[in-house]
Design a protein around this motif. Structure first.
Motif, PDB file in Angstrom:
ATOM      1  N   VAL A 134       3.065  -1.089   4.175  1.00  0.00           N
ATOM      2  CA  VAL A 134       2.660   0.202   3.908  1.00  0.00           C
ATOM      3  C   VAL A 134       3.973   0.962   3.681  1.00  0.00           C
ATOM      4  CG1 VAL A 134       1.627   2.441   4.781  1.00  0.00           C
ATOM      5  CG2 VAL A 134       0.470   0.338   5.558  1.00  0.00           C
ATOM      6  N   VAL A 135       4.204   1.509   2.558  1.00  0.00           N
ATOM      7  CA  VAL A 135       5.031   2.382   2.083  1.00  0.00           C
ATOM      8  C   VAL A 135       4.681   3.857   1.956  1.00  0.00           C
ATOM      9  CG1 VAL A 135       7.049   2.716   0.338  1.00  0.00           C
ATOM     10  CG2 VAL A 135       6.162   0.272   1.057  1.00  0.00           C
ATOM     11  N   THR A 136       5.172   4.655   2.665  1.00  0.00           N
ATOM     12  CA  THR A 136       5.101   6.090   2.572  1.00  0.00           C
ATOM     13  C   THR A 136       5.981   6.621   1.570  1.00  0.00           C
ATOM     14  OG1 THR A 136       6.320   6.475   4.432  1.00  0.00           O
ATOM     15  CG2 THR A 136       3.848   6.627   4.676  1.00  0.00           C
ATOM     16  N   PRO A 167       0.401  -7.854  -5.177  1.00  0.00           N
ATOM     17  CA  PRO A 167      -0.734  -6.606  -5.596  1.00  0.00           C
ATOM     18  C   PRO A 167      -0.327  -5.350  -4.736  1.00  0.00           C
ATOM     19  CG  PRO A 167      -1.832  -8.758  -4.848  1.00  0.00           C
ATOM     20  CD  PRO A 167      -0.362  -9.310  -4.673  1.00  0.00           C
ATOM     21  N   ALA A 168      -0.783  -4.228  -5.371  1.00  0.00           N
ATOM     22  CA  ALA A 168      -0.458  -2.750  -4.878  1.00  0.00           C
ATOM     23  C   ALA A 168      -1.673  -1.905  -4.908  1.00  0.00           C
ATOM     24  CB  ALA A 168       0.709  -2.356  -5.569  1.00  0.00           C
ATOM     25  N   THR A 169      -1.625  -1.218  -4.039  1.00  0.00           N
ATOM     26  CA  THR A 169      -2.707  -0.070  -4.244  1.00  0.00           C
ATOM     27  C   THR A 169      -2.467   1.290  -3.516  1.00  0.00           C
ATOM     28  OG1 THR A 169      -5.155   0.248  -3.880  1.00  0.00           O
ATOM     29  CG2 THR A 169      -3.859  -0.722  -1.972  1.00  0.00           C
ATOM     30  N   SER A 170      -2.955   2.195  -3.774  1.00  0.00           N
ATOM     31  CA  SER A 170      -2.683   3.540  -3.062  1.00  0.00           C
ATOM     32  C   SER A 170      -3.556   4.406  -2.262  1.00  0.00           C
ATOM     33  CB  SER A 170      -1.978   4.275  -4.103  1.00  0.00           C
ATOM     34  OG  SER A 170      -2.773   4.878  -5.043  1.00  0.00           O
ATOM     35  N   VAL A 193       0.840  -1.305  -0.008  1.00  0.00           N
ATOM     36  CA  VAL A 193      -0.091  -0.135   0.222  1.00  0.00           C
ATOM     37  C   VAL A 193       0.890   1.209   0.111  1.00  0.00           C
ATOM     38  CG1 VAL A 193      -1.928   1.379   0.934  1.00  0.00           C
ATOM     39  CG2 VAL A 193      -1.887  -1.366   1.116  1.00  0.00           C
ATOM     40  N   PHE A 194       0.810   1.946  -1.340  1.00  0.00           N
ATOM     41  CA  PHE A 194       1.621   3.139  -1.245  1.00  0.00           C
ATOM     42  C   PHE A 194       1.044   4.342  -0.667  1.00  0.00           C
ATOM     43  CE2 PHE A 194       3.751   0.529  -4.361  1.00  0.00           C
ATOM     44  CZ  PHE A 194       5.222   0.368  -3.893  1.00  0.00           C
ATOM     45  N   VAL A 195       1.481   5.137   0.061  1.00  0.00           N
ATOM     46  CA  VAL A 195       0.678   6.278   0.655  1.00  0.00           C
ATOM     47  C   VAL A 195       1.564   7.735   0.623  1.00  0.00           C
ATOM     48  CG1 VAL A 195      -0.240   7.221   2.982  1.00  0.00           C
ATOM     49  CG2 VAL A 195      -0.299   4.652   2.311  1.00  0.00           C
ATOM     50  N   HIS A 231       0.424   7.115  -6.945  1.00  0.00           N
ATOM     51  CA  HIS A 231      -0.244   6.470  -8.033  1.00  0.00           C
ATOM     52  C   HIS A 231       0.876   5.825  -9.018  1.00  0.00           C
ATOM     53  CE1 HIS A 231      -4.415   6.753  -7.761  1.00  0.00           C
ATOM     54  NE2 HIS A 231      -4.350   8.099  -7.221  1.00  0.00           N
ATOM     55  N   LEU A 232       1.875   6.815  -9.072  1.00  0.00           N
ATOM     56  CA  LEU A 232       3.247   6.251 -10.062  1.00  0.00           C
ATOM     57  C   LEU A 232       3.745   5.158  -9.249  1.00  0.00           C
ATOM     58  CD1 LEU A 232       4.625   9.703 -10.891  1.00  0.00           C
ATOM     59  CD2 LEU A 232       3.676   8.169 -12.507  1.00  0.00           C
ATOM     60  N   ALA A 233       3.718   5.101  -8.003  1.00  0.00           N
ATOM     61  CA  ALA A 233       4.735   4.186  -7.353  1.00  0.00           C
ATOM     62  C   ALA A 233       3.562   2.720  -7.527  1.00  0.00           C
ATOM     63  CB  ALA A 233       4.544   4.376  -5.944  1.00  0.00           C
ATOM     64  N   VAL A 234       2.465   2.880  -7.619  1.00  0.00           N
ATOM     65  CA  VAL A 234       1.484   1.719  -7.920  1.00  0.00           C
ATOM     66  C   VAL A 234       1.660   1.216  -9.411  1.00  0.00           C
ATOM     67  CG1 VAL A 234      -0.717   0.803  -8.180  1.00  0.00           C
ATOM     68  CG2 VAL A 234      -0.277   1.952  -6.262  1.00  0.00           C
ATOM     69  N   ALA A 235       1.948   2.161 -10.121  1.00  0.00           N
ATOM     70  CA  ALA A 235       1.896   1.753 -11.687  1.00  0.00           C
ATOM     71  C   ALA A 235       3.362   1.037 -11.784  1.00  0.00           C
ATOM     72  CB  ALA A 235       1.941   3.020 -12.512  1.00  0.00           C
TER      73      ALA A 235
END
Length: 230
Positions: free
Chosen positions: A173-175, A125-128, A101-103, A112-116
């Protein structure tokens, strides 16, 4: 040897000398995963702050690490790897999360760029989400994604609170934003201090954010065990 060769040899000697210490090697291993403030490194290593400051000064002087002021708490700075060290970090493979989960704060660009980028690099899987989401994804983020042939849908930013009930124990979780990191604290074990491209607003700023995230993901993704490997 010519002058250029001598300078490169001197640089390599300085790097290897800087890494010839267990504490400094541990610092590099930690920063290969994510950025950290001096206080965070001191807590993780159990090293007194004055002794840690000595080690950080040596690593910085050798060009192994660098720091930048926080975009949130102006009293803080975050250390990061300045370049790939000549000696590979000894970071062991990490446990496979169920999801990454990128925050960031607004959930309009960096997360959003990190998820892409993550979806291109890893099957995990990844989300933001954002701590204080804006109304829409930044046009600059969509443009840089198109330039790099990344799938970045123009979706409404989401508030972190909305996905917290869905967080499970094996989520990571990755900030990717200093303000978000300082707000969520220990619930985000990995932090990447990526400058906010929206604040600058230029194509070059979004390119820099893309390149920074791409480098970090290229380094970090292999550390997570492939979920199909058992």
């Amino acid at each position: 040897m010519n002058t250029e060769s001598n300078a490169e040899l001197a640089r390599r000697v300085a790097v290897h000398a800087a890494l010839a210490d267990p504490t400094r090697l541990q610092v590099v291993d930690l920063l290969a995963i994510g950025d950290a403030a001096s206080s965070e490194l001191s807590a993780r290593l159990g090293t007194p702050s004055n002794l840690l400051a000595h080690h950080l000064k040596i690593l910085e002087g050798a060009g192994v690490i660098a720091r930048r002021p926080s975009e949130g708490d102006g009293r803080r700075s975050y250390w990061r790897l300045a370049a790939e060290p000549d000696v590979a970090p000894g970071v062991p493979a990490l446990a496979t999360p169920g999801r990454v989960v990128f925050v960031c704060t607004a959930n309009t660009a960096r997360s959003h760029l990190a998820v892409a980028l993550w979806r291109r690099a890893s099957p995990i899987p990844a989300t933001s989400a954002g701590t204080h989401p804006a109304e829409r994804v930044a046009r600059g983020a969509l443009a840089v994604a198109r330039r790099h042939d990344l799938e970045l849908p123009d979706v409404a930013p989401r508030r972190l609170d909305e996905i917290i009930p869905a967080l499970v124990a094996d989520d990571l979780v990755v900030t990717v934003c200093d303000r978000a990191h300082e707000e969520v604290g220990g619930s985000a074990p990995v932090h990447w201090s990526v400058p906010d491209p929206v604040a600058v607003g230029t194509s070059a700023a979004f390119e820099r954010a893309h390149d920074d995230l791409a480098t970090r993901i290229r380094r970090f993704a292999p550390l997570l065990r492939d979920p199909g490997s058992g």
